[in-house]
Design an enzyme around this catalytic site. Sequence first.
Site, PDB file in Angstrom:
ATOM      1  N   GLU A   1      26.473  50.669  47.739  1.00 22.36           N
ATOM      2  CA  GLU A   1      26.552  49.742  48.856  1.00 22.36           C
ATOM      3  C   GLU A   1      25.825  50.186  50.125  1.00 22.36           C
ATOM      4  O   GLU A   1      26.440  50.522  51.144  1.00 22.36           O
ATOM      5  CB  GLU A   1      28.022  49.423  49.173  1.00 22.36           C
ATOM      6  CG  GLU A   1      28.762  48.818  47.995  1.00 22.36           C
ATOM      7  CD  GLU A   1      30.187  48.415  48.284  1.00 22.36           C
ATOM      8  OE1 GLU A   1      30.761  47.685  47.460  1.00 22.36           O
ATOM      9  OE2 GLU A   1      30.725  48.815  49.339  1.00 22.36           O
TER      10      GLU A   1
ATOM     11  N   TYR B   1      33.181  40.779  45.480  1.00 26.33           N
ATOM     12  CA  TYR B   1      34.572  40.544  45.874  1.00 26.33           C
ATOM     13  C   TYR B   1      34.815  39.109  46.340  1.00 26.33           C
ATOM     14  O   TYR B   1      35.877  38.555  46.111  1.00 26.33           O
ATOM     15  CB  TYR B   1      34.974  41.529  46.978  1.00 26.33           C
ATOM     16  CG  TYR B   1      35.093  42.941  46.462  1.00 26.33           C
ATOM     17  CD1 TYR B   1      36.253  43.369  45.828  1.00 26.33           C
ATOM     18  CD2 TYR B   1      34.034  43.835  46.577  1.00 26.33           C
ATOM     19  CE1 TYR B   1      36.362  44.657  45.336  1.00 26.33           C
ATOM     20  CE2 TYR B   1      34.142  45.125  46.079  1.00 26.33           C
ATOM     21  CZ  TYR B   1      35.306  45.528  45.457  1.00 26.33           C
ATOM     22  OH  TYR B   1      35.408  46.803  44.952  1.00 26.33           O
TER      23      TYR B   1
ATOM     24  N   ARG C   1      33.221  55.031  35.928  1.00 34.37           N
ATOM     25  CA  ARG C   1      32.291  55.214  37.034  1.00 34.37           C
ATOM     26  C   ARG C   1      33.008  55.958  38.152  1.00 34.37           C
ATOM     27  O   ARG C   1      33.978  55.458  38.728  1.00 34.37           O
ATOM     28  CB  ARG C   1      31.788  53.856  37.539  1.00 34.37           C
ATOM     29  CG  ARG C   1      30.883  53.987  38.742  1.00 34.37           C
ATOM     30  CD  ARG C   1      30.474  52.637  39.329  1.00 34.37           C
ATOM     31  NE  ARG C   1      29.761  52.885  40.576  1.00 34.37           N
ATOM     32  CZ  ARG C   1      30.017  52.264  41.726  1.00 34.37           C
ATOM     33  NH1 ARG C   1      30.955  51.329  41.806  1.00 34.37           N
ATOM     34  NH2 ARG C   1      29.346  52.561  42.815  1.00 34.37           N
TER      35      ARG C   1
ATOM     36  N   ASN D   1      28.442  44.846  43.070  1.00 29.57           N
ATOM     37  CA  ASN D   1      29.829  44.843  43.521  1.00 29.57           C
ATOM     38  C   ASN D   1      30.127  43.480  44.121  1.00 29.57           C
ATOM     39  O   ASN D   1      29.492  43.077  45.099  1.00 29.57           O
ATOM     40  CB  ASN D   1      30.077  45.935  44.561  1.00 29.57           C
ATOM     41  CG  ASN D   1      29.989  47.333  43.976  1.00 29.57           C
ATOM     42  OD1 ASN D   1      29.805  47.507  42.780  1.00 29.57           O
ATOM     43  ND2 ASN D   1      30.129  48.335  44.829  1.00 29.57           N
TER      44      ASN D   1
ATOM     45  N   HIS E   1      28.837  57.884  47.469  1.00 28.27           N
ATOM     46  CA  HIS E   1      29.784  56.822  47.816  1.00 28.27           C
ATOM     47  C   HIS E   1      30.394  57.166  49.179  1.00 28.27           C
ATOM     48  O   HIS E   1      31.596  57.336  49.314  1.00 28.27           O
ATOM     49  CB  HIS E   1      30.854  56.672  46.736  1.00 28.27           C
ATOM     50  CG  HIS E   1      31.574  55.363  46.771  1.00 28.27           C
ATOM     51  ND1 HIS E   1      31.740  54.565  45.647  1.00 28.27           N
ATOM     52  CD2 HIS E   1      32.176  54.692  47.780  1.00 28.27           C
ATOM     53  CE1 HIS E   1      32.436  53.480  45.974  1.00 28.27           C
ATOM     54  NE2 HIS E   1      32.705  53.533  47.271  1.00 28.27           N
TER      55      HIS E   1
ATOM     56  N   GLU F   1      31.729  46.920  40.505  1.00 26.40           N
ATOM     57  CA  GLU F   1      33.038  46.815  41.151  1.00 26.40           C
ATOM     58  C   GLU F   1      33.433  45.356  41.205  1.00 26.40           C
ATOM     59  O   GLU F   1      32.603  44.500  41.514  1.00 26.40           O
ATOM     60  CB  GLU F   1      33.037  47.362  42.587  1.00 26.40           C
ATOM     61  CG  GLU F   1      32.984  48.857  42.723  1.00 26.40           C
ATOM     62  CD  GLU F   1      33.022  49.305  44.183  1.00 26.40           C
ATOM     63  OE1 GLU F   1      33.588  48.574  45.024  1.00 26.40           O
ATOM     64  OE2 GLU F   1      32.481  50.381  44.473  1.00 26.40           O
TER      65      GLU F   1
END
Length: 456
Positions: free
Chosen positions: A164, A299, A75, A297, A119, A357
């Site tokens: 995002e 985290y 990606r 994504n 991005h 991600e």
Amino acid sequence: MRQFPHDFVWGVATSSYQIEGATDADGRGESIWDRFAATPGKIADGTNGNVACDHYHRWREDVELMRWMGLKAYRFSVAWPRVFPMGRGKVNTAGLDFYSRLVDGLLEVGIEPVVTLYHWDLPQALQDKGGWASRDTVSAFVEYADVMSQKLGDRVSRWITHNEPWCISILGYANGEHAPGIKDWGQALATAHHVLLSHGQAVPVIRANVPRAEVGVTLNLVPAEPASPSKEDHDACRSFDGGFNRWYLDPLYGKGYPRDVIDDHVAEGRLKSDTLPFVRQGDMADIAAPIDFLGVNYYNRGVIRSDRIPEAQNAPRTVHVSPEKTEMDWEVSPHGLTQLLVRLNQDYKPGRLYVTENGAAYGTTPDADGRVRDTKRVHYLRTHLEASLEAIKQGVPLKGYFAWSLLDNFEWAYGYQKRFGMVYVDYATQKRIPKDSAHLYRAVVAQNGLDVELAA
């Protein structure tokens, strides 16, 4: 055996400004991150992405690293100003050709290219005309998506429109931590809407150009829990989830903007009334264009404590943040990934999901023998893959996992202070060294299961 489905997509992810460098090569135009990074005080270590990992010149070496890891997909994002130096109008053929060569190079070694169109590196020429706060940027993005899908659509089937939207709007336009560095909630909310609208309007264009296309969008999402049973913490958690997650998820799935969050914005003075001034007739239907997958994504989770009453008046905490943190000061919470994926599947029924991600910043450097023993990242990777597998066992249609990131790189406002890569980059020499986490990932991909160990 802790085994993944045989057709599970194993990949890594990067973004253009963070790795490409060559910011003035072959006709590339200026991006908002070029301008932002050149502004004193905006980047923690005073650096920029002018060279970064020099991927623009070293992409063959990086593709070879991915081939060595046995990856099935890569990606990457396209730098919009490489293709349209002025944001729209005349196409820069040299910029287009770079991505065409990269796609061909990936396919030659059996790696599927997964293209993210945006991005964060907006052409500065568009920012000078209002950027994402201006509705004109919506049509510029659709034109850009049209050109890219025409150029690469014969070889690329999986497309991600945006990465995002929360970061684009809130970090870029509300608190100014990211480019373009604006602090204006009115612009931030308009930006969020225009990014979502440009996504929705680009989906049918990409599909028309690429009949076999799978089109989706990637959101950064944070599962949230109240820190205590108090009504104040529960309301703070509702508000956080609404602004961070539901504000972007609900419109994509035909639910419109959440009414409770609109009320929050009015109460906080961010909106003058509950009528959203940037929404026009037909917008919400456009945003809700059916997509083939949702990129997630992940985290960390959020443990939410109210700041509306003094701490001493609130109920005692019953949910505590783990002391285990990454160097971003983010809690390591693999179970949060399982919770998030299960919740998405239950509440939105998005069909195919991909973790687009997932990764951790740890500054481990090579030992005397040249080996990078990033033990904490190995643990992070293994536990989050276990969390992904647990979600699959609970019925979530998770179809792939893209580790963040292939390479250490320019970490936005932190500059080069944070290292997320599974491959160590010596920025002075551009030497690449696969870390222990890369070796683990290679072994997992080869066996398609988690029952692998690394040599001591």
